[in-house]
Design an enzyme around this catalytic site. Structure first.
Site, short mmCIF file in Angstrom:
data_model
loop_
_atom_site.label_atom_id
_atom_site.label_comp_id
_atom_site.label_asym_id
_atom_site.label_seq_id
_atom_site.Cartn_x
_atom_site.Cartn_y
_atom_site.Cartn_z
N GLU A 220 0.79 -1.24 0.00
CA GLU A 220 0.00 0.00 0.00
C GLU A 220 0.83 1.29 0.00
O GLU A 220 0.56 2.20 0.78
CB GLU A 220 -0.95 0.00 1.20
CG GLU A 220 -1.98 -1.12 1.12
CD GLU A 220 -2.99 -1.05 2.24
OE1 GLU A 220 -4.19 -1.07 1.95
OE2 GLU A 220 -2.59 -1.00 3.43
C1 ACM Z 1 -2.56 -5.33 4.01
O1 ACM Z 1 -3.68 -5.69 4.42
N1 ACM Z 1 -2.37 -4.09 3.56
C2 ACM Z 1 -1.44 -6.24 3.99
#
Ligand code: ACM
Length: 731
Positions: free
Chosen positions: A337
């Site tokens: 992310e």
């Molecule tokens: C995640 O849930 N961003 C690994």
């Protein structure tokens, strides 16, 4: 259940220190097992009430009764971790039976434990965890090639002790057990909400009981840096609010886990999810600081600057220091992310991307991952990272941790990477155990070749901690995590959901005995929520309400409580509520049994269901009328309580109509479904578990005249279809 899965690599009969090389015994055992294969096994044989279900098991006639003369002995290899585990078993058995079970000589022992050799001092991926257990009317014998298998067998024994009218007993049984997957983990996020060491030790006890063998500690994220670095103390000094594990505590966790045959894999999530690092070291960021610990939930901009040489020096020093604390060969670097905002806004970084032919931000992250992998390798560790690290050119000794979907796990395996599955095992999302249970890292129809399948190491349940505190975390982990543990340990054909829930109810009590707080958390929370004026009867009424609700699922809780920050107390009704409430699950099962059992409706079942609905209805009304005026927090949830009362009212009316065989019009159905939609809508971040079954009940009441003309299956399908129509306009 017989399975044709690969055996553990070590052949148990050839182990050096193993005294019982009696091949004939296993030939006979194998024949018996074959005879009891799924094809041949009588339908009626219930599975033993243990989780995970052993790879192979068969009941024998009889039982081993527990008496005050019952003694336990060990022969063969002996070590401190086995001794401690046996002590733990005896303590639990004593607490349960009221007996004082003792050690005794091997010749007379009712339980004999015979291990061949020590397991590795620090648990290892793929080590032999197999064991066998033979119980007959005179004794139980647990044998394992190593002490790790011994621990797994002791966990089975702890669960297997049962009581009935004749007293306490182990059923006569033969078990031959080994795991399907070598990596069976639980991720605990200690960053979003701090989890003191007592919580971690508690979860390790629960993990050991269901044979999980990896504790994945998500130690750093935007909201907290949770481990002491002596080389870079500004990390925890500025990034943790004083809530971090000291190095001694980390060592204690590793020792505690190893004593239970559990590896500890640390995660330091980089280059995104790093605000807490940047508070003390803003110069590592891709945008100028200053930075403050993030107090909200979500994906945020702060990110490390992969073009900064000093960053790699710090990572080298820090990760090197951490490998001195965490002995496991695997080290998780996160990598998920990165939203790219700070990289996009930094002209120097964009120029670096161009100059190095990296194409875009993904290329820059790939560059970063490769450099970090080299550092991790230099310190003798294998790098694990979330899906995002899988970019062209990544060396195949990286391990891919799949959170975005099973396809990425399969793709990684096809490209030569080992992988772990967490997609489908996000227990923070409050989905029922059944949903997690259906997720298989290697489903029967997997497209992977056998070489690729061997790269799928297993999976991990993920306890992300935005919406949990030390007080509530167990109610989100347990007992559902036992269903995931079974999926990862037991043979692939072990998949019957109803049977899983039957055993889950038993293992939930065993977990409670082992110190998990997934039951015990509730009463103190209800008393606090109810306030000082609440009577015992009102606490019971509140508890009855909690039995029919659950926290909203998925990522929706923030929609209801957008103001929540790290400082917000998580002590509301949604925090008292838990996933898979056993009372609600039982109600749902009974409604469906009432509606869909062929033949006449059972009037006694209708009466019992009506009594239940009336009890909830009355509890909700009483709380609104009597407690809400005296309790500020109950006053806040009055609209929800009124909604529950109306929801139950619809159910009571529909049940009466079905029981009386009174025809109900389509207009009545539409009106009642609309009431359920309105009254039963999620409020205060909780939803009513009983709304879907009550929709089926209403539809069945309206369609009663058609029932006789339909097959049971067609009747069920029709009701489920009409009840599922979201708009209430269906016919
Ligand atoms: C995640 O849930 N961003 C690994």
């Amino acid at each position: 259940m017989i399975c044709s899965l690969p055996r553990p690599r070590r052949v148990i009969l050839t182990h050096r220190a193993f005294a019982w090389t009696n091949l004939a015994r296993w030939v006979v055992f194998g024949v018996v097992m074959f005879a009891l294969s799924p094809a041949g096994r009588a339908e009626a044989v219930p599975t033993p009430p243990v989780m995970p279900l052993p790879a192979e098991w068969s009941y024998r006639a009889g039982r081993l009764a527990f008496t005050p003369a019952f003694t336990v002995a060990m022969t063969g290899h002996d070590d401190a971790r086995l001794q401690a585990s046996i002590d733990g078993l005896l303590q639990r058995w004593n607490e349960r039976t009221g007996l004082v079970l003792r050690r005794g000589p091997a010749t007379a022992a009712a339980l004999l434990i015979e291990c061949g050799a020590p397991g590795p001092e620090i648990p290892q991926l793929g080590e032999d965890e197999s064991y066998t257990l033979e119980v007959d009317a005179s004794r139980a014998v647990l044998r394992a090639p190593t002490s790790t298998g011994g621990l797994r067998g002791l966990a089975t024994l702890q669960q297997l002790l049962q009581s009935d009218a004749d007293g306490w007993q182990l059923p006569a049984i033969q078990i031959r057990d080994h795991p399907r997957f070598a990596w069976r983990g639980l991720l605990v996020d200690v960053s979003r909400h701090w989890m003191p060491i007592e919580v971690i030790k508690r979860e390790l006890d629960g993990m050991a009981l269901v044979k999980l063998n990896v504790l994945h500690l998500h130690l750093t994220d935007n909201q907290g840096f949770r481990v002491e670095s002596k080389r870079y103390p500004r990390l925890q000094e500025f990034g943790s609010d004083g809530h971090y594990y000291t190095q001694d505590q980390i060592r204690a966790i590793v020792v505690y886990a190893a004593a239970r045959g559990i590896r500890v894999v640390p995660e330091f999530d980089i280059p995104g999810h790093t605000t807490s690092w940047l508070v003390g070291y803003p110069e590592l960021a891709a945008a100028p600081g200053p930075y403050a610990i993030e107090r909200h939930w979500g994906v945020f901009d702060p990110v490390m600057d992969p073009t900064n040489k000093a960053l790699y020096r710090l990572l080298d020093g820090f990760l090197g220091e951490m490998t001195g604390l965490f002995p496991d060969p695997y080290l998780h670097i996160g990598g998920d992310e990165v939203n790219g905002v700070q990289w996009n806004n930094n002209a120097r970084i964009q120029q670096f991307i161009r100059e190095h032919g990296l194409k875009d931000n993904a290329g820059l992250q790939a560059y970063f991952s490769r450099r970090v992998l080299a550092i991790v390798a230099k310190h003798g560790r294998k790098m694990v990272g979330w899906d995002e690290i899988l970019t062209p050119g990544l060396p195949t000794d990286a391990v891919i941790h799949s959170w975005r979907g099973p396809e990425s796990l399969a793709r990684a395996a096809q490209q030569g990477y080992a992988g772990i599955l967490s997609n489908g095992y996000y227990i923070d999302l409050i989905h029922p155990a059944a949903e997690h249970y259906r997720v298989d890292p290697l489903p029967a129809d997997t497209p992977l070749t056998s070489a690729e399948q061997r790269r799928v190491l297993g999976g991990e349940g993920t306890m992300w901690a935005e919406w949990v505190t030390p007080e509530t975390v167990d109610s989100r982990i347990w007992p559902r995590m036992a269903a995931i543990a079974e999926r990862l340990w037991s043979p692939q054909p072990v998949a019957a959901v109803d049977d899983m829930y039957r055993r889950l109810a038993v293992v939930s009590r065993r977990l409670d005995e082992a110190g998990m707080r997934h039951e015990a958390y509730l009463d103190p929370m209800l008393h606090r929520l109810a306030g000082d004026d609440a009577t015992p009867a009102e606490i019971l009424a509140l508890r009855a309400v909690v039995d029919v609700i659950e926290p909203v699922k998925g990522y929706h809780r923030g929609d209801f409580q957008p103001e929540t920050t790290q400082a917000s107390p998580l002590t509301g009704l949604a925090d008292c509520a838990r996933p898979d409430s056993p009372v609600a699950l039982d109600f749902i099962r009974r409604i469906d049994q009432f509606l869909f059992t062929p033949g006449e409706h059972d009037p006694a079942a209708a009466a019992a269901l009506a009594r239940q609905l009336t009890a909830w209805h009355t509890a909700a009304q009483d709380l609104v009328q009597n407690l809400a005026p005296r309790s500020p927090r109950v006053r806040e949830i009055a609209p929800l309580l009124l909604g529950l009362a109306d929801t139950c009212g619809v159910g009571e009316e529909a049940l009466q109509a079905v029981a009386d065989r009174r025809p109900c019009s389509d207009e009545w159905r539409r009106e009642k479904l609309a009431t359920l939609t309105q009254a039963g809508q999620p409020r205060a971040a909780v939803e009513f578990m009983i709304v879907p079954p009550l929709r089926r009940l209403v539809c069945a009441a309206a369609a009663g005249a058609q029932r006789a003309a339909l097959t049971p299956e067609a009747w069920r399908q029709m009701i489920e279809q009409v009840a599922a129509v979201p708009s209430d306009k269906g016919t």
